[in-house]
Design a protein around this motif. Structure first.
Motif, mmCIF file in Angstrom:
data_model
loop_
_atom_site.group_PDB
_atom_site.id
_atom_site.type_symbol
_atom_site.label_atom_id
_atom_site.label_comp_id
_atom_site.label_asym_id
_atom_site.label_seq_id
_atom_site.Cartn_x
_atom_site.Cartn_y
_atom_site.Cartn_z
ATOM 1 N N ARG A 1 12.444 20.033 -6.178
ATOM 2 C CA ARG A 1 12.664 20.884 -4.894
ATOM 3 C C ARG A 1 11.351 20.849 -4.267
ATOM 4 N NH1 ARG A 1 15.315 26.596 -6.271
ATOM 5 N NH2 ARG A 1 14.314 25.638 -8.131
ATOM 6 N N LYS A 2 9.917 21.320 -4.864
ATOM 7 C CA LYS A 2 9.132 21.179 -4.328
ATOM 8 C C LYS A 2 7.974 20.725 -5.170
ATOM 9 C CE LYS A 2 5.909 24.705 -2.292
ATOM 10 N NZ LYS A 2 4.647 24.091 -2.671
ATOM 11 N N ALA B 1 9.152 6.899 -10.402
ATOM 12 C CA ALA B 1 10.473 6.787 -9.865
ATOM 13 C C ALA B 1 11.400 6.974 -11.000
ATOM 14 C CB ALA B 1 10.840 5.389 -9.141
ATOM 15 N N VAL B 2 10.820 7.701 -12.118
ATOM 16 C CA VAL B 2 11.738 7.981 -13.246
ATOM 17 C C VAL B 2 11.780 9.299 -13.593
ATOM 18 C CG1 VAL B 2 12.069 5.703 -14.287
ATOM 19 C CG2 VAL B 2 10.002 7.039 -14.692
ATOM 20 N N SER B 3 11.182 10.311 -12.684
ATOM 21 C CA SER B 3 11.254 11.748 -12.731
ATOM 22 C C SER B 3 10.777 12.392 -11.434
ATOM 23 C CB SER B 3 10.618 12.369 -14.190
ATOM 24 O OG SER B 3 9.189 11.888 -13.901
ATOM 25 N N SER B 4 10.717 13.533 -11.491
ATOM 26 C CA SER B 4 10.386 14.319 -10.164
ATOM 27 C C SER B 4 8.700 14.413 -9.930
ATOM 28 C CB SER B 4 10.784 15.744 -10.362
ATOM 29 O OG SER B 4 12.106 15.817 -10.139
ATOM 30 N N ALA B 5 8.110 13.829 -11.079
ATOM 31 C CA ALA B 5 6.657 13.533 -10.692
ATOM 32 C C ALA B 5 6.229 12.083 -11.125
ATOM 33 C CB ALA B 5 5.935 14.602 -11.326
ATOM 34 N N PRO B 6 5.125 11.383 -10.647
ATOM 35 C CA PRO B 6 4.704 10.503 -11.374
ATOM 36 C C PRO B 6 3.872 10.841 -12.585
ATOM 37 C CG PRO B 6 3.464 10.766 -9.411
ATOM 38 C CD PRO B 6 4.294 11.912 -9.412
ATOM 39 N N VAL B 7 3.855 10.203 -13.636
ATOM 40 C CA VAL B 7 3.259 10.813 -14.858
ATOM 41 C C VAL B 7 2.359 9.794 -15.743
ATOM 42 C CG1 VAL B 7 4.620 12.865 -15.201
ATOM 43 C CG2 VAL B 7 5.291 10.431 -16.440
ATOM 44 N N GLN B 8 1.344 10.225 -16.175
ATOM 45 C CA GLN B 8 0.654 9.366 -17.170
ATOM 46 C C GLN B 8 1.396 9.606 -18.433
ATOM 47 O OE1 GLN B 8 -3.211 11.512 -16.360
ATOM 48 N NE2 GLN B 8 -4.106 9.439 -15.809
ATOM 49 N N GLY C 1 22.379 22.193 -15.043
ATOM 50 C CA GLY C 1 20.959 22.684 -14.987
ATOM 51 C C GLY C 1 20.839 23.570 -13.793
ATOM 52 N N ASN C 2 19.734 24.225 -13.680
ATOM 53 C CA ASN C 2 19.389 25.207 -12.818
ATOM 54 C C ASN C 2 18.126 24.469 -12.039
ATOM 55 O OD1 ASN C 2 17.957 26.245 -14.680
ATOM 56 N ND2 ASN C 2 18.347 28.156 -14.619
ATOM 57 N N LYS C 3 17.987 23.385 -12.138
ATOM 58 C CA LYS C 3 16.816 22.552 -11.685
ATOM 59 C C LYS C 3 17.179 21.608 -10.867
ATOM 60 C CE LYS C 3 12.907 20.258 -13.991
ATOM 61 N NZ LYS C 3 12.929 18.877 -13.439
ATOM 62 N N CYS C 4 16.409 21.183 -9.896
ATOM 63 C CA CYS C 4 16.594 20.005 -9.031
ATOM 64 C C CYS C 4 15.688 18.739 -9.634
ATOM 65 C CB CYS C 4 15.854 20.174 -7.517
ATOM 66 S SG CYS C 4 15.765 18.531 -6.631
ATOM 67 N N THR D 1 10.457 13.963 -2.657
ATOM 68 C CA THR D 1 11.224 13.473 -3.771
ATOM 69 C C THR D 1 12.662 13.014 -2.994
ATOM 70 O OG1 THR D 1 11.936 15.566 -4.209
ATOM 71 C CG2 THR D 1 10.172 14.651 -5.777
ATOM 72 N N ARG D 2 13.478 12.012 -3.818
ATOM 73 C CA ARG D 2 14.754 11.543 -3.156
ATOM 74 C C ARG D 2 15.731 11.785 -4.208
ATOM 75 N NH1 ARG D 2 13.399 8.516 1.180
ATOM 76 N NH2 ARG D 2 15.545 7.217 0.539
#
Ligand SMILES: Cc1cc2nc3c(=O)[nH]c(=O)nc-3n(C[C@H](O)[C@H](O)[C@H](O)COP(=O)(O)OP(=O)(O)OC[C@H]3O[C@@H](n4cnc5c(N)ncnc54)[C@H](O)[C@@H]3O)c2cc1C
Ligand code: SF4
Ligand code: FES
Ligand code: FES
Lengths: 154, 336
Positions: free
Chosen positions: B198-199, B262-269, B154-157, B122-123
């Motif tokens: 993060r991961k 490209a709009v969150s930390s994962a590509p989603v359906q 937050g406490n999230k990346c 992730t970027r």
């Protein structure tokens, strides 16, 4: 620990002892004396380091040198045959497609790779093939005209 | 010269030897495919592996095969350029070609592999920077620290997944084949991403992505991918939408699948959007509703150069409308 790398550069079989974390760009420039390929960004974004590996245009700044073990590398120096520049080099000169010249070795190699695969590229194909080669000076138009002048209708 | 940190290198000639090596080394080793994501990260000291294990000496990882029942099996080391010009991919999955052609530049498509694109890190504007740049701020979560500079409360990346191939493969319902010294497993691509910047991958230590399997197209269907970015010549997506649309004989929507990147930390359906169309006659009004739903599923934050989060979210809706409209027209479905 140093490793032995055997490769062909511009039709010459070479071998060199290198640390495994060296890039192809470092080995070409600093170990083998081929200073044609340049480092612009060092991160894959400018194309100044473009060379051909087995005919394909690749970024030597992001290629681990040991990954080209046994492969054939062509740099801009390798385009000169019998003291004569390659038609791509000549077209760049004739069209004024060079100003400071820093991007030129990379752009020329991208153009060469395109023309080897496609002898009659369209304007769009030329633009796309060269889109990975940033130029600070020319505004691109003359580079595109230079490559376009080599397109041969079938 | 921007230099790599000192690292050792191995290039085993078989997948089983790679598996053994990776199981012994675990976190200290990184797999090297095209290197176009990993090596910049090493140069910027985002990552400092002690060993690079190259997949470049295993020819079977570059195979592409098509089978009427299984579909298209693409070896993880297939370059994006090879995929882009593969006649089987061109014939059956237009969106795969559109996405491969939209990645970076010609050079990056020759070097970059499908496996590396799916496993892309992730970027974030606070992460993809040199060590000296990063040293001007507190170490952030993704680098092992305790703060996030983008969402400080937050406490999230929130680092963003910016691959172009994954949304298409999600829309096409692709599966992954993974190998490790413990054996093989297969899972849907939708089960591969954690959503944690993060991961981002749910890959197990020592696992290698071996192949991607795209189910065969069923009947009258097509797919498309559109991407928004700053410079058409090179940039990562700031928003990307992939759609697969299937038609019945009388021109209704038989099946649909929408995925975004490209709009969150994962590509989603986005099933909420796809379900609106299933079994229906595809009207402009319905397409607009689906576009709204898709845009609602996008959660960009301010960690990419070039456009604000709200603009990127809006673009998700616009790209959804465009892909759906052109696919419906190509499939001869009436769009009123
Ligand atoms: C200037 C620039 C622009 C770019 N633009 C885009 C863009 O527009 N769109 C886009 O999608 N990407 C873009 N990229 C990123 C990258 O070039 C591509 O995503 C490429 O496909 C990555 O593949 P690779 O083989 O080079 O990956 P690598 O760098 O070799 O690997 C990436 C990661 O995946 C892991 N990995 C690789 N293969 C496997 C495997 N088989 N099994 C398990 N893990 C594996 C590696 O260990 C590493 O962590 C860009 C990169 C640069 C430098
Ligand atoms: S989103 Fe926050 S934690 Fe993640 S890389 Fe960016 S600044 Fe670091
Ligand atoms: S120096 Fe290699 S791409 Fe810029
Ligand atoms: S001629 Fe100066 S960068 Fe291109």
């Amino acid at each position: 620990m140093k490793r032995r790398l055997e490769l062909t550069v511009n039709d010459e079989c070479l071998d060199v002892e290198i640390e495994p974390h060296r890039t192809l760009l470092e080995v070409l420039r600093e170990e083998l004396g081929f200073t044609g390929a340049k480092e612009g960004c060092g991160l894959g974004a400018c194309g100044a380091c473009t060379v051909l590996v087995d005919g394909a245009p690749v970024l030597s700044c992001l290629t681990l040198a040991l990954e080209v073990q046994g492969k054939t590398v062509t740099t801009v120096e390798g385009l000169v045959k019998n003291g004569q520049p390659d038609p791509v080099q000549k077209a760049f000169v004739d069209h004024g497609a060079i100003q400071c010249g820093f991007c030129t070795p990379g752009s020329v190699m991208s153009a060469k790779a395109l023309l080897e695969k496609n002898s009659n590229p369209s304007g769009q194909e030329i633009r796309e093939a060269l889109a990975g080669n940033l130029c600070r000076c020319t505004g691109y138009q003359k580079i595109i005209e230079a490559v376009g002048s080599l397109a041969k209708p079938r | 010269m921007m230099r790599l940190p000192k690292m050792d290198y191995a290039a085993p000639p078989t997948l089983s030897e790679v598996c053994v090596l990776m199981s012994e080394q675990q976190e200290k080793a990184e797999l090297l495919a095209g290197g176009t994501d990993l090596l910049p990260a090493c140069k910027l000291r985002n990552k400092q592996p002690t060993l690079l294990v190259s997949l470049g000496k295993i020819p079977s990882l570059k195979d592409i095969r098509f089978d009427e029942s299984e579909g298209l099996r693409i070896g993880a080391m297939t370059s994006l350029n090879a995929l882009r010009y593969d006649p089987l991919a061109i014939a059956h999955y237009p969106a795969l070609i559109e996405a491969a052609a939209a990645v970076g530049t010609t050079q990056l498509q020759h070097m970059g592999t499908l496996g590396g694109n799916i496993c892309l890190d992730t970027r974030c504007t606070y992460y993809n920077q040199s060590e000296s740049w990063r040293q001007t701020r507190a170490v952030c979560l993704k680098m092992g620290g305790e703060v996030c500079h983008v969402v400080p409360k937050g406490n999230k990346c929130y680092a963003v997944f910016s691959g172009d191939m994954a949304p298409v493969l999600l829309a096409l319902d692709a599966r992954l084949k993974l190998a490790s010294s413990a054996g093989e497993r297969s899972l849907r691509l939708s089960e591969f991403y954690s959503g944690d910047g993060r991961k981002p991958l749910l890959i197990r230590p020592g696992e290698i992505l071996e192949a991607v399997i795209v189910p065969p197209p069923a009947g009258k269907e097509s797919s498309a991918y559109l991407k928004y970015r700053v410079r058409g010549a090179i940039d990562f997506p700031l928003a990307g939408v992939a759609v697969r649309l299937a038609a019945t004989a009388d021109g209704l929507c038989r099946d649909c699948s929408v995925a975004i990147t490209a709009v969150s930390s994962a590509p989603v359906q986005v099933p909420e959007a796809a379900d609106l169309l299933k079994g229906k006659s595809v009207t402009a009004e319905l397409i607009n509703k689906a576009a709204q739903e898709t845009s609602r599923a996008a959660h960009p934050v301010a960690n990419a150069f070039g456009a604000t989060p709200s603009y990127r979210r809006k673009m998700i809706g616009i790209l959804t409308r465009r892909t759906l409209t052109s696919l419906a027209q190509n499939l001869g479905m009436a769009v009123r």
